[in-house]
Enzyme design. Sequence first.
Site, PDB file in Angstrom:
ATOM      1  N   HIS A  10       0.838  -1.204   0.000  1.00 53.12           N
ATOM      2  CA  HIS A  10       0.000   0.000   0.000  1.00 53.12           C
ATOM      3  C   HIS A  10       0.874   1.255   0.000  1.00 53.12           C
ATOM      4  O   HIS A  10       1.790   1.373   0.812  1.00 53.12           O
ATOM      5  CB  HIS A  10      -0.878  -0.043   1.261  1.00 53.12           C
ATOM      6  CG  HIS A  10      -1.891   1.046   1.354  1.00 53.12           C
ATOM      7  ND1 HIS A  10      -2.110   1.744   2.514  1.00 53.12           N
ATOM      8  CD2 HIS A  10      -2.759   1.562   0.440  1.00 53.12           C
ATOM      9  CE1 HIS A  10      -3.081   2.629   2.315  1.00 53.12           C
ATOM     10  NE2 HIS A  10      -3.490   2.538   1.079  1.00 53.12           N
ATOM     11  N   HIS A  52      -0.865  11.332  -1.790  1.00 52.73           N
ATOM     12  CA  HIS A  52      -2.187  10.945  -1.287  1.00 52.73           C
ATOM     13  C   HIS A  52      -3.081  12.128  -0.938  1.00 52.73           C
ATOM     14  O   HIS A  52      -4.231  12.206  -1.368  1.00 52.73           O
ATOM     15  CB  HIS A  52      -2.023  10.046  -0.050  1.00 52.73           C
ATOM     16  CG  HIS A  52      -3.316   9.535   0.499  1.00 52.73           C
ATOM     17  ND1 HIS A  52      -4.095  10.259   1.382  1.00 52.73           N
ATOM     18  CD2 HIS A  52      -3.997   8.388   0.274  1.00 52.73           C
ATOM     19  CE1 HIS A  52      -5.185   9.560   1.682  1.00 52.73           C
ATOM     20  NE2 HIS A  52      -5.154   8.418   1.025  1.00 52.73           N
TER      21      HIS A  52
HETATM   22  O1  G3P Z   1      -6.574   1.770  -3.157  1.00 54.31           O
HETATM   23  C1  G3P Z   1      -6.789   1.335  -1.861  1.00 54.31           C
HETATM   24  C2  G3P Z   1      -6.551   2.373  -0.815  1.00 54.31           C
HETATM   25  O2  G3P Z   1      -5.344   3.021  -1.056  1.00 54.31           O
HETATM   26  C3  G3P Z   1      -7.666   3.383  -0.732  1.00 54.31           C
HETATM   27  O3  G3P Z   1      -7.543   4.286   0.302  1.00 54.31           O
HETATM   28  O4  G3P Z   1      -6.980   6.490   1.254  1.00 54.31           O
HETATM   29  O5  G3P Z   1      -5.269   4.694   1.230  1.00 54.31           O
HETATM   30  O6  G3P Z   1      -5.922   5.813  -0.875  1.00 54.31           O
HETATM   31  P1  G3P Z   1      -6.364   5.368   0.472  1.00 54.31           P
HETATM   32 MG    MG Z   2      -4.711   4.670  -2.280  1.00 48.52          MG
END
Ligand code: G3P
Ligand code: MG
Length: 247
Positions: A10, A52
């Site tokens: 992630h 992000h």
């Molecule tokens: O794509 C999955 C996840 O990354 C979605 O949430 O806020 O971490 O971008 P976020």
């Molecule tokens: Mg994400």
Amino acid sequence: MWPYPRTLAHRGGGTLAPENTLAALRCGLAYGYRAVEFDVMLASDGVPVVVHDPELGRTVAGSGHVSDYTAAQLGAMEAGAWFGPQFAGEGVPTFDAVVAYCKAQRIWMNIEIKPAPGVDVATGAAVARATRDYFAKEIAAGELLPLLSSFSIAALEAACQAAPELARGWLVEAIPADWERTAKELGVVAIHCNHQQLTRALALAVKEAGYGLFCYTVNTPERASELLAWGVDGFCTDRIDIIPSMA
Ligand code: G3P
Ligand code: MG
């Protein structure tokens, strides 16, 4: 239905490196992750960058919005020091630089289109077009391509218009009651949901309808095993140190 890897780091390297940086990708790779999720937004000059939050301040030193600065200005900003002094000097990378690194290292990508408020269509179109151009050879050869995803329906629609040959996943917090109608309208191949909102029955329904099912963000091996047993196809994790990478 899900030709993609099962486990994704992630934001590049989970919680082991400053998110959405080239250092994060290097970290993910060091833990054996050859599949990654990251977030893409537009800089003021329309260049897609990997970050992000639409506001500066949490991971990128500075104030204002990502959309106030050019990609070159963002690249010169400090995006690593918040995480640790050994990461000082990491800037906000361009999408171009991240794709180049991933392609060179054979890292598969789930590209999350993360529009700043109000620029959903432009972001979806720009990210899809750029991805199509980066992967022109692979598209022609019928090779495995990255998967685009977004919480923004407008961005997904724009991505589809700009590059219909690229597969898309629809990101939701919880899978809504009328999910199948929306998924069909959007022409997505997969549903991406928060694993905390998923039930075994919903997982079964998504799989029976023929969609891929992806979960974020799964941080214990026990929960990962449970979700895979429910039929979940893949997930991203912050804990690349305790969840081994699976193909
Ligand atoms: O794509 C999955 C996840 O990354 C979605 O949430 O806020 O971490 O971008 P976020
Ligand atoms: Mg994400």
